[in-house]
Write a protein that holds these residues in place. Structure first.
Motif, PDB file in Angstrom:
ATOM      1  N   PHE A 198     -14.322  -3.856   3.461  1.00  0.00           N
ATOM      2  CA  PHE A 198     -13.333  -4.252   4.473  1.00  0.00           C
ATOM      3  C   PHE A 198     -11.919  -3.984   3.961  1.00  0.00           C
ATOM      4  CE2 PHE A 198     -16.668  -6.869   6.555  1.00  0.00           C
ATOM      5  CZ  PHE A 198     -16.441  -6.495   7.872  1.00  0.00           C
ATOM      6  N   ALA A 199     -11.659  -4.303   2.698  1.00  0.00           N
ATOM      7  CA  ALA A 199     -10.337  -4.085   2.111  1.00  0.00           C
ATOM      8  C   ALA A 199      -9.986  -2.602   2.096  1.00  0.00           C
ATOM      9  CB  ALA A 199     -10.283  -4.662   0.697  1.00  0.00           C
ATOM     10  N   ASP A 200     -10.953  -1.755   1.741  1.00  0.00           N
ATOM     11  CA  ASP A 200     -10.700  -0.311   1.731  1.00  0.00           C
ATOM     12  C   ASP A 200     -10.351   0.203   3.122  1.00  0.00           C
ATOM     13  OD1 ASP A 200     -11.218  -0.239  -0.984  1.00  0.00           O
ATOM     14  OD2 ASP A 200     -13.243   0.591  -0.765  1.00  0.00           O
ATOM     15  N   TRP A 259      -6.715   1.952   4.171  1.00  0.00           N
ATOM     16  CA  TRP A 259      -6.592   3.284   4.774  1.00  0.00           C
ATOM     17  C   TRP A 259      -5.997   3.205   6.171  1.00  0.00           C
ATOM     18  CZ3 TRP A 259      -6.682   7.736   2.320  1.00  0.00           C
ATOM     19  CH2 TRP A 259      -7.284   7.804   1.072  1.00  0.00           C
ATOM     20  N   LEU A 260      -6.289   2.149   6.918  1.00  0.00           N
ATOM     21  CA  LEU A 260      -5.708   1.991   8.256  1.00  0.00           C
ATOM     22  C   LEU A 260      -4.191   1.813   8.174  1.00  0.00           C
ATOM     23  CD1 LEU A 260      -6.155   1.733  11.315  1.00  0.00           C
ATOM     24  CD2 LEU A 260      -6.460  -0.733  10.938  1.00  0.00           C
ATOM     25  N   VAL A 261      -3.725   0.970   7.258  1.00  0.00           N
ATOM     26  CA  VAL A 261      -2.278   0.799   7.142  1.00  0.00           C
ATOM     27  C   VAL A 261      -1.616   2.070   6.630  1.00  0.00           C
ATOM     28  CG1 VAL A 261      -2.355  -1.719   6.917  1.00  0.00           C
ATOM     29  CG2 VAL A 261      -2.247  -0.326   4.863  1.00  0.00           C
ATOM     30  N   THR A 262      -2.312   2.838   5.804  1.00  0.00           N
ATOM     31  CA  THR A 262      -1.781   4.118   5.349  1.00  0.00           C
ATOM     32  C   THR A 262      -1.567   5.061   6.524  1.00  0.00           C
ATOM     33  OG1 THR A 262      -2.691   3.971   3.121  1.00  0.00           O
ATOM     34  CG2 THR A 262      -2.334   6.179   3.987  1.00  0.00           C
ATOM     35  N   LEU A 276     -12.170   7.650   7.757  1.00  0.00           N
ATOM     36  CA  LEU A 276     -13.500   7.674   8.376  1.00  0.00           C
ATOM     37  C   LEU A 276     -14.606   7.524   7.338  1.00  0.00           C
ATOM     38  CD1 LEU A 276     -13.083  10.435  11.099  1.00  0.00           C
ATOM     39  CD2 LEU A 276     -13.105   7.949  11.398  1.00  0.00           C
ATOM     40  N   GLU A 277     -14.411   8.107   6.172  1.00  0.00           N
ATOM     41  CA  GLU A 277     -15.396   7.945   5.104  1.00  0.00           C
ATOM     42  C   GLU A 277     -15.525   6.473   4.709  1.00  0.00           C
ATOM     43  OE1 GLU A 277     -15.943   9.243   0.473  1.00  0.00           O
ATOM     44  OE2 GLU A 277     -15.225  10.769   1.884  1.00  0.00           O
ATOM     45  N   GLU A 278     -14.383   5.788   4.620  1.00  0.00           N
ATOM     46  CA  GLU A 278     -14.410   4.359   4.284  1.00  0.00           C
ATOM     47  C   GLU A 278     -15.070   3.538   5.389  1.00  0.00           C
ATOM     48  OE1 GLU A 278     -13.920   2.990   1.450  1.00  0.00           O
ATOM     49  OE2 GLU A 278     -13.099   4.769   0.489  1.00  0.00           O
ATOM     50  N   VAL A 279     -14.828   3.893   6.644  1.00  0.00           N
ATOM     51  CA  VAL A 279     -15.493   3.205   7.756  1.00  0.00           C
ATOM     52  C   VAL A 279     -17.006   3.415   7.646  1.00  0.00           C
ATOM     53  CG1 VAL A 279     -15.799   3.146  10.269  1.00  0.00           C
ATOM     54  CG2 VAL A 279     -13.496   3.255   9.298  1.00  0.00           C
ATOM     55  N   GLY A 280     -17.420   4.624   7.279  1.00  0.00           N
ATOM     56  CA  GLY A 280     -18.844   4.893   7.074  1.00  0.00           C
ATOM     57  C   GLY A 280     -19.431   4.038   5.966  1.00  0.00           C
ATOM     58  N   ILE A 335       0.840  -1.202   0.000  1.00  0.00           N
ATOM     59  CA  ILE A 335       0.000   0.000   0.000  1.00  0.00           C
ATOM     60  C   ILE A 335       0.873   1.249   0.000  1.00  0.00           C
ATOM     61  CG2 ILE A 335      -1.695   1.337   1.353  1.00  0.00           C
ATOM     62  CD1 ILE A 335      -2.901  -1.051  -0.197  1.00  0.00           C
ATOM     63  N   GLU A 336       1.990   1.217   0.734  1.00  0.00           N
ATOM     64  CA  GLU A 336       2.925   2.351   0.719  1.00  0.00           C
ATOM     65  C   GLU A 336       3.441   2.609  -0.692  1.00  0.00           C
ATOM     66  OE1 GLU A 336       6.054   1.568   3.530  1.00  0.00           O
ATOM     67  OE2 GLU A 336       4.728   1.884   5.255  1.00  0.00           O
ATOM     68  N   ALA A 337       3.800   1.538  -1.402  1.00  0.00           N
ATOM     69  CA  ALA A 337       4.320   1.695  -2.766  1.00  0.00           C
ATOM     70  C   ALA A 337       3.290   2.353  -3.685  1.00  0.00           C
ATOM     71  CB  ALA A 337       4.746   0.337  -3.327  1.00  0.00           C
TER      72      ALA A 337
END
Length: 95
Positions: free
Chosen positions: A54-56, A60-63, A31-35, A10-12
């Motif tokens: 879930f993947a999104d 975003w969490l790892v980002t 937060l938008e993705e969690v929504g 994801i970093e790459a």
């Protein structure tokens, strides 16, 4: 793929753009993705859409962790390797 490998992947793809956006604005995207995941769960969406949401959220969490210089894999292992982070039981026996 391990969590650490996924985080590097994801970093790459996104790190430069996400870091330049900054932590606060990137957190708003998270937060938008969690929504979106919340809505998909409430609607009882099909499995494929739930998988995507879930993947999104995970991406975003790892980002966010990457922006703060935190290995999400190390953080999770350190906190949960002994079981529940409160009672240390597997399965959790907290009331």
């Amino acid at each position: 793929m391990k969590i650490s490998e996924f985080q590097k992947h994801i970093e790459a793809i996104y790190f430069e753009k996400d870091q330049s956006r900054g932590l606060e604005k990137t957190f708003m995207w998270f937060l938008e993705e969690v929504g979106e995941l919340t809505r998909a769960i409430r609607r009882d969406d099909d499995v494929e859409n739930l998988r995507e949401e879930f993947a999104d959220v995970l991406a975003w969490l790892v980002t966010l962790a990457s922006i703060k210089g935190i290995s999400l894999e190390d953080a999770a292992i350190n906190k949960y390797s002994e079981g529940c982070s409160y009672c240390s039981c597997i399965p959790c026996k907290c009331v």
